[in-house]
Design a protein around this motif. Structure first.
Motif: not given
Length: 309
Positions: A16-21, A24-25, A63-66, A268-274
């Motif tokens: 998973p990559l979210a925790d590295l951006t 956070r997505v 970066v935004i990882v999709r 804001t806390g619950g965003a997705t990359a989309a």
């Protein structure tokens, strides 16, 4: 099956990559590789099938990882690439060295790279994107960089090969920067640190530094002179055209354009990359509709969208 048993760095699959951006997505990397050093990186790239896409990653600040993740190999440059060395008026730094750390170390030695202090991220991304602030850019200080090509060849490249332009360079796809050499003018160390302290104070007053962002979302657009010719001075500011389009504070799902500085996308806390990319595209569309100005992304968007349910 490709044999990577000789690789000394760490290889992880479906990481998973979210925790590295910073936002956070994002979904996982099909292959996630952390090289120990340049020799290890060369061996890996020589072994990796040439049809495998490579994405070098630093601290994930721009970066935004999709949501579907990245097919191919993500190369995370870490501790083996974060050195900072001072040689006269030259600063040699690994690509994982944080911009802020380079600025501070240079100032300690009486060298002025203060423009880097408030730029989020590491030197690799700064070189690739020709990062700049307060009228100074990486291109103004760049001497040379070391790269490992997609075929695993180690090379030294100069500014002519990178073809620096506003907020961009022409680094070939799949090439991995490992270190850069920057040249700086002399200055008084105490004065340089005071200058950076003032910059930090101004940044905190004007930017949402306590929120989850990826820095400036869009490049400042080129304008037009009174004769109708394109004007590349970039005196027209992205935040202003976004504000004029009424998109300050605009939201989509868990994404928001900052009310403090409208050129910053916020999770804001619950965003997705989309959500984040979709809101950015809404802003681009509204700015073009209202002002006939085309905004260009400064934040990288990589990977694949989430599979449709």
């Amino acid at each position: 099956m490709t044999d990577f048993s000789h690789i000394r760095g760490k290889i992880t699959y479906d990481r998973p990559l979210a925790d590295l951006t910073w936002l956070r997505v994002g979904g996982p990397a099909q292959m996630f590789y952390q090289p120990l050093d340049e020799d290890d990186l060369q061996s890996f790239l020589k072994t990796l099938p040439l049809d495998t896409v490579v994405f070098p990653m630093g601290v994930g600040s721009n970066v935004i990882v999709r949501d579907g993740g990245i097919s191919g190999a993500v190369i995370r440059m870490g501790r083996g690439f974060n050195h900072i060395e001072i040689e006269g008026d030259l600063v040699r730094c690994g690509v994982a060295a944080l911009d802020a750390h380079v600025a501070r170390r240079a100032a300690d030695a009486g060298l002025d790279l203060t423009f880097l202090r408030t730029i989020p991220g590491a030197i690799g991304g700064a070189v690739r994107m020709n990062a700049g602030c307060y009228g100074s850019y990486v291109a103004d200080h760049f001497v040379e960089a070391t790269v490992i090509t997609r075929a695993g060849e180690k090379r030294q490249i100069g500014a002519d090969e990178l073809e620096f332009a506003y907020r961009q360079s022409s680094l070939p796809e799949g090439w991995v920067l490992t270190q850069a050499v920057l040249k700086a003018e002399r200055g008084d160390a105490d004065a340089l640190h005071a200058k950076m302290d003032a910059q930090l104070k101004k940044r905190d007053e004007t930017q949402p530094t306590k929120d989850r962002t990826a820095g400036s979302t869009f490049r400042n657009p080129a304008g037009f002179s009174s004769t109708g010719q394109a004007d590349d001075t970039h005196e027209l500011k992205a935040w202003k055209v976004i504000d004029d389009a009424g998109m300050r504070g605009a939201t989509l799902g868990g994404a928001q354009m900052s009310t403090k500085h409208p050129n910053f996308l916020i999770n804001t806390g619950g965003a997705t990359a989309a959500d984040l990319e979709g809101l950015g595209e809404m802003v681009r569309k509204k700015v073009f509709q209202t002002q006939a100005i085309e905004l260009h992304w400064e934040v990288l968007r990589v990977g694949e969208p989430a599979p449709k349910k």
